[in-house]
Design a protein around this motif. Structure first.
Motif, PDB file in Angstrom:
ATOM      1  N   VAL A 182     -27.552  30.953 -38.844  1.00  0.00           N
ATOM      2  CA  VAL A 182     -26.737  32.134 -39.156  1.00  0.00           C
ATOM      3  C   VAL A 182     -26.148  32.607 -37.831  1.00  0.00           C
ATOM      4  O   VAL A 182     -26.872  33.041 -36.934  1.00  0.00           O
ATOM      5  CB  VAL A 182     -27.580  33.251 -39.799  1.00  0.00           C
ATOM      6  CG1 VAL A 182     -26.722  34.497 -40.022  1.00  0.00           C
ATOM      7  CG2 VAL A 182     -28.178  32.782 -41.111  1.00  0.00           C
ATOM      8  N   ALA A 183     -24.847  32.464 -37.687  1.00  0.00           N
ATOM      9  CA  ALA A 183     -24.185  32.835 -36.429  1.00  0.00           C
ATOM     10  C   ALA A 183     -22.781  33.329 -36.741  1.00  0.00           C
ATOM     11  O   ALA A 183     -22.260  33.136 -37.854  1.00  0.00           O
ATOM     12  CB  ALA A 183     -24.142  31.636 -35.483  1.00  0.00           C
ATOM     13  N   TRP A 184     -22.163  33.988 -35.737  1.00  0.00           N
ATOM     14  CA  TRP A 184     -20.868  34.638 -35.953  1.00  0.00           C
ATOM     15  C   TRP A 184     -19.909  34.368 -34.797  1.00  0.00           C
ATOM     16  O   TRP A 184     -20.318  34.269 -33.645  1.00  0.00           O
ATOM     17  CB  TRP A 184     -21.053  36.158 -36.117  1.00  0.00           C
ATOM     18  CG  TRP A 184     -22.124  36.495 -37.105  1.00  0.00           C
ATOM     19  CD1 TRP A 184     -23.411  36.790 -36.858  1.00  0.00           C
ATOM     20  CD2 TRP A 184     -21.971  36.520 -38.524  1.00  0.00           C
ATOM     21  NE1 TRP A 184     -24.099  37.008 -38.020  1.00  0.00           N
ATOM     22  CE2 TRP A 184     -23.236  36.858 -39.068  1.00  0.00           C
ATOM     23  CE3 TRP A 184     -20.906  36.309 -39.397  1.00  0.00           C
ATOM     24  CZ2 TRP A 184     -23.462  36.977 -40.427  1.00  0.00           C
ATOM     25  CZ3 TRP A 184     -21.117  36.434 -40.757  1.00  0.00           C
ATOM     26  CH2 TRP A 184     -22.386  36.762 -41.263  1.00  0.00           C
ATOM     27  N   ARG A 185     -18.678  34.232 -35.169  1.00  0.00           N
ATOM     28  CA  ARG A 185     -17.637  34.182 -34.152  1.00  0.00           C
ATOM     29  C   ARG A 185     -17.365  35.606 -33.683  1.00  0.00           C
ATOM     30  O   ARG A 185     -17.547  36.563 -34.440  1.00  0.00           O
ATOM     31  CB  ARG A 185     -16.330  33.610 -34.715  1.00  0.00           C
ATOM     32  CG  ARG A 185     -16.432  32.178 -35.156  1.00  0.00           C
ATOM     33  CD  ARG A 185     -15.059  31.520 -35.242  1.00  0.00           C
ATOM     34  NE  ARG A 185     -14.060  32.327 -35.903  1.00  0.00           N
ATOM     35  CZ  ARG A 185     -13.811  32.326 -37.203  1.00  0.00           C
ATOM     36  NH1 ARG A 185     -14.522  31.570 -38.006  1.00  0.00           N
ATOM     37  NH2 ARG A 185     -12.863  33.089 -37.728  1.00  0.00           N
ATOM     38  N   ARG A 186     -16.909  35.758 -32.508  1.00  0.00           N
ATOM     39  CA  ARG A 186     -16.573  37.084 -31.978  1.00  0.00           C
ATOM     40  C   ARG A 186     -15.063  37.188 -31.836  1.00  0.00           C
ATOM     41  O   ARG A 186     -14.499  37.000 -30.773  1.00  0.00           O
ATOM     42  CB  ARG A 186     -17.266  37.297 -30.629  1.00  0.00           C
ATOM     43  CG  ARG A 186     -18.789  37.238 -30.694  1.00  0.00           C
ATOM     44  CD  ARG A 186     -19.356  38.222 -31.715  1.00  0.00           C
ATOM     45  NE  ARG A 186     -20.799  38.105 -31.864  1.00  0.00           N
ATOM     46  CZ  ARG A 186     -21.493  38.696 -32.810  1.00  0.00           C
ATOM     47  NH1 ARG A 186     -20.873  39.438 -33.718  1.00  0.00           N
ATOM     48  NH2 ARG A 186     -22.806  38.544 -32.880  1.00  0.00           N
ATOM     49  N   GLU A 187     -14.420  37.403 -32.997  1.00  0.00           N
ATOM     50  CA  GLU A 187     -12.958  37.508 -32.989  1.00  0.00           C
ATOM     51  C   GLU A 187     -12.522  38.840 -33.583  1.00  0.00           C
ATOM     52  O   GLU A 187     -13.130  39.348 -34.528  1.00  0.00           O
ATOM     53  CB  GLU A 187     -12.333  36.374 -33.808  1.00  0.00           C
ATOM     54  CG  GLU A 187     -12.465  35.001 -33.151  1.00  0.00           C
ATOM     55  CD  GLU A 187     -11.732  33.938 -33.957  1.00  0.00           C
ATOM     56  OE1 GLU A 187     -10.676  34.255 -34.532  1.00  0.00           O
ATOM     57  OE2 GLU A 187     -12.227  32.794 -34.012  1.00  0.00           O
ATOM     58  N   LYS A 188     -11.482  39.344 -33.051  1.00  0.00           N
ATOM     59  CA  LYS A 188     -10.939  40.613 -33.525  1.00  0.00           C
ATOM     60  C   LYS A 188     -10.357  40.444 -34.922  1.00  0.00           C
ATOM     61  O   LYS A 188      -9.729  39.421 -35.227  1.00  0.00           O
ATOM     62  CB  LYS A 188      -9.848  41.078 -32.566  1.00  0.00           C
ATOM     63  CG  LYS A 188      -9.706  42.578 -32.469  1.00  0.00           C
ATOM     64  CD  LYS A 188      -8.756  42.930 -31.360  1.00  0.00           C
ATOM     65  CE  LYS A 188      -8.666  44.447 -31.206  1.00  0.00           C
ATOM     66  NZ  LYS A 188      -7.735  44.825 -30.129  1.00  0.00           N
ATOM     67  N   TYR A 189     -10.559  41.445 -35.768  1.00  0.00           N
ATOM     68  CA  TYR A 189     -10.016  41.490 -37.132  1.00  0.00           C
ATOM     69  C   TYR A 189     -10.593  40.425 -38.078  1.00  0.00           C
ATOM     70  O   TYR A 189     -10.030  40.165 -39.123  1.00  0.00           O
ATOM     71  CB  TYR A 189      -8.484  41.354 -37.116  1.00  0.00           C
ATOM     72  CG  TYR A 189      -7.818  42.323 -36.194  1.00  0.00           C
ATOM     73  CD1 TYR A 189      -7.982  43.698 -36.385  1.00  0.00           C
ATOM     74  CD2 TYR A 189      -7.039  41.880 -35.149  1.00  0.00           C
ATOM     75  CE1 TYR A 189      -7.383  44.609 -35.518  1.00  0.00           C
ATOM     76  CE2 TYR A 189      -6.432  42.757 -34.286  1.00  0.00           C
ATOM     77  CZ  TYR A 189      -6.606  44.137 -34.464  1.00  0.00           C
ATOM     78  OH  TYR A 189      -6.006  45.017 -33.604  1.00  0.00           O
ATOM     79  N   VAL A 190     -11.711  39.817 -37.730  1.00  0.00           N
ATOM     80  CA  VAL A 190     -12.399  38.866 -38.617  1.00  0.00           C
ATOM     81  C   VAL A 190     -13.704  39.521 -39.057  1.00  0.00           C
ATOM     82  O   VAL A 190     -14.465  39.975 -38.208  1.00  0.00           O
ATOM     83  CB  VAL A 190     -12.692  37.530 -37.907  1.00  0.00           C
ATOM     84  CG1 VAL A 190     -13.462  36.593 -38.838  1.00  0.00           C
ATOM     85  CG2 VAL A 190     -11.395  36.875 -37.454  1.00  0.00           C
ATOM     86  N   PRO A 191     -13.972  39.620 -40.397  1.00  0.00           N
ATOM     87  CA  PRO A 191     -15.178  40.319 -40.866  1.00  0.00           C
ATOM     88  C   PRO A 191     -16.443  39.793 -40.197  1.00  0.00           C
ATOM     89  O   PRO A 191     -16.707  38.589 -40.206  1.00  0.00           O
ATOM     90  CB  PRO A 191     -15.190  40.022 -42.375  1.00  0.00           C
ATOM     91  CG  PRO A 191     -13.771  39.749 -42.712  1.00  0.00           C
ATOM     92  CD  PRO A 191     -13.169  39.097 -41.505  1.00  0.00           C
ATOM     93  N   ALA A 192     -17.203  40.727 -39.615  1.00  0.00           N
ATOM     94  CA  ALA A 192     -18.467  40.403 -38.938  1.00  0.00           C
ATOM     95  C   ALA A 192     -18.289  39.313 -37.893  1.00  0.00           C
ATOM     96  O   ALA A 192     -19.216  38.585 -37.580  1.00  0.00           O
ATOM     97  CB  ALA A 192     -19.528  39.991 -39.960  1.00  0.00           C
ATOM     98  N   GLY A 193     -17.075  39.175 -37.390  1.00  0.00           N
ATOM     99  CA  GLY A 193     -16.823  38.135 -36.398  1.00  0.00           C
ATOM    100  C   GLY A 193     -16.559  36.776 -37.001  1.00  0.00           C
ATOM    101  O   GLY A 193     -16.146  35.852 -36.323  1.00  0.00           O
ATOM    102  N   GLY A 194     -16.801  36.610 -38.314  1.00  0.00           N
ATOM    103  CA  GLY A 194     -16.583  35.317 -38.959  1.00  0.00           C
ATOM    104  C   GLY A 194     -17.812  34.439 -38.870  1.00  0.00           C
ATOM    105  O   GLY A 194     -18.407  34.295 -37.808  1.00  0.00           O
ATOM    106  N   PRO A 195     -18.269  33.849 -40.002  1.00  0.00           N
ATOM    107  CA  PRO A 195     -19.466  32.998 -39.984  1.00  0.00           C
ATOM    108  C   PRO A 195     -19.213  31.728 -39.184  1.00  0.00           C
ATOM    109  O   PRO A 195     -18.175  31.087 -39.319  1.00  0.00           O
ATOM    110  CB  PRO A 195     -19.707  32.693 -41.463  1.00  0.00           C
ATOM    111  CG  PRO A 195     -18.361  32.822 -42.109  1.00  0.00           C
ATOM    112  CD  PRO A 195     -17.649  33.905 -41.353  1.00  0.00           C
ATOM    113  N   ALA A 196     -20.187  31.349 -38.359  1.00  0.00           N
ATOM    114  CA  ALA A 196     -20.025  30.160 -37.506  1.00  0.00           C
ATOM    115  C   ALA A 196     -21.338  29.404 -37.321  1.00  0.00           C
ATOM    116  O   ALA A 196     -21.539  28.735 -36.311  1.00  0.00           O
ATOM    117  CB  ALA A 196     -19.472  30.568 -36.147  1.00  0.00           C
TER     118      ALA A 196
END
Length: 423
Positions: A20-34
């Motif tokens: 379970v990890a997240w991208r750190r991008e602006k305007y992507v919910p919760a950073g986006g699943p990654a």
């Protein structure tokens, strides 16, 4: 040391867990699943090695475990697959399931490979669970467990020709003069304690493998002496050379010995009765053997057997017998299949993915699939909990609980957790 029977446990590696990890991008919910997927667990593989002659390697080490796959990582990076472990076994090794005693595989061909314990698959990362209505899944899948089983390795030598007969009739001596094999030879009963293999060379393109099968005495098929341990090696031979002591040493009657050995072969497995059999009357360098030979030959030929006589000690009159054996082999389709009939069927032993039952008034749900589902669920997260409930419904768990008579508010035990049932 010759070892032809071993019991070992093999354990494949578990698959790695999804991340379970997240991208750190602006305007992507919760950073986006990654979250990436987990790696595959290592399998345990059997390999038929033509250079091995015994199961000695498995005598002291009885447990073999493959590595687990690595867990998934962030940035959608997959975990690494684990390496398989290879167990070399002699050609002719029969592999049985320890619980059922049924055959799993017969490693009868050089270079044959067989996955005896399958590694678990890797779990999916949370990036795999995105849908149009679930943009930021907070759960991932656990890795699958690797297969674990206890197996029995049973070596049955692959030889074109098997030498059978009572102890001290000259089988080991005969093998030593017709091949390059160097078995221990002495004038005592039971000197040969393990089978010996040798290649008999008769000329360009003319050769066969011969095995000295030790320990056969009356009652061998019922476990008397060492015979029962080695009768298995007779099964794969295409032709049997029945060696008789023509001298009648130790006050034995060669004809009675011949009949006794054939009773033991038939008692061990009725199919051995149909094996091609050539009789060799040995020790013709002794006067006693020369006197007995005519009557013994007449009796056996009258029963339909091909009979040769000679001396393994002096090598006299051995070659004609060997060429006859080669001729019979050319006209015999040798099947290296074991005479055992029952084979293990994998599907019969598989556990159901989900079990729903009522025991002592308690509703219980368990099984491998449920355990993985529980391990992949984050109960403080609404999306994760909803995914868990959807899976129970899709797999018919709710319907089965209703059929068992569950009512609202009653407890359901799933693995180590207790839940209340609500529609």
């Amino acid at each position: 040391m010759f070892v032809d029977l071993c019991t070992i446990t093999v354990k494949a590696g578990n698959g790695g867990d999804g991340a379970v990890a997240w991208r750190r991008e602006k305007y992507v919910p919760a950073g986006g699943p990654a979250g990436g997927d987990g790696g595959r667990g290592g399998s345990v593989v059997l390999f038929a090695d033509e250079n091995m002659r015994t199961l000695m390697d498995f005598r002291y080490k009885r447990v073999y475990k493959a590595e687990n796959g690595q867990n998934g990582r962030s940035k959608k990076q997959f975990g690494a697959d684990a390496e398989d472990i290879i167990l070399n076994v002699p050609v002719g090794t029969l592999v049985r399931d320890e619980k059922t005693n049924k055959i799993i595989v017969d490693m009868k061909e050089a270079g044959q490979r067989f996955v005896i314990a399958q590694g678990g698959g890797g779990g999916k990362g949370n990036a795999r669970y995105t849908t149009s209505t679930r943009q930021a899944p907070t759960f991932a899948q656990m890795g699958f467990k690797g297969q674990e089983r206890t197996i029995v390795l049973e070596l049955k030598l692959l030889a074109d020709v098997g030498l059978v007969g009572f102890p001290n009739v000259g089988k080991s001596t005969l093998l030593s003069v017709i091949s390059s094999a160097k078995p221990k030879i002495a004038n005592y009963e039971f000197t040969t304690l393990s089978p010996n293999l040798g290649v008999v060379y008769l000329g360009p393109g003319k050769s066969f493998v011969c095995a000295d099968i030790p320990g056969l005495i009356e009652g061998a098929s019922e476990g008397v002496g060492l015979g029962h341990d080695f009768l298995r090696h007779v099964e794969r031979s295409g032709v049997l050379i029945h060696v008789l002591d023509g001298s009648g040493a130790y006050y034995r009657d060669p004809l009675e010995d011949f009949e006794a050995i054939n009773r033991e072969l038939e008692g061990y497995n009725i199919a051995l009765k149909d094996k091609a059999q050539i009789v060799f009357i040995n020790k013709m360098d002794l006067p006693e053997a020369q006197e007995r030979e005519p009557a013994l030959r007449e009796e056996l030929e009258g029963r339909g057997y091909t009979v040769f006589s000679g001396s393994a000690a002096t090598t006299k009159d051995i070659q004609p017998m060997l060429f006859k054996v080669y001729e019979v082999l050319q006209n015999t389709d040798i099947e290296y299949d074991s005479l055992d009939e029952e084979y293990y069927v994998e599907e019969e032993e598989r556990e159901p993915g989900i079990s729903v039952r009522k025991e002592n008034g308690r509703y219980i749900v368990d099984g491998p699939y449920i355990e993985r589902l529980l391990g992949s669920t984050f109960f403080d997260d609404r999306d994760s909990l909803r995914y868990f409930q959807e899976n129970l419904r899709k797999n018919g768990v709710i319907d089965k609980l209703r059929e068992l008579g569950i009512e609202e508010g009653e407890s359901v035990f799933i693995a180590d957790y207790e839940f209340e049932f609500f529609e």
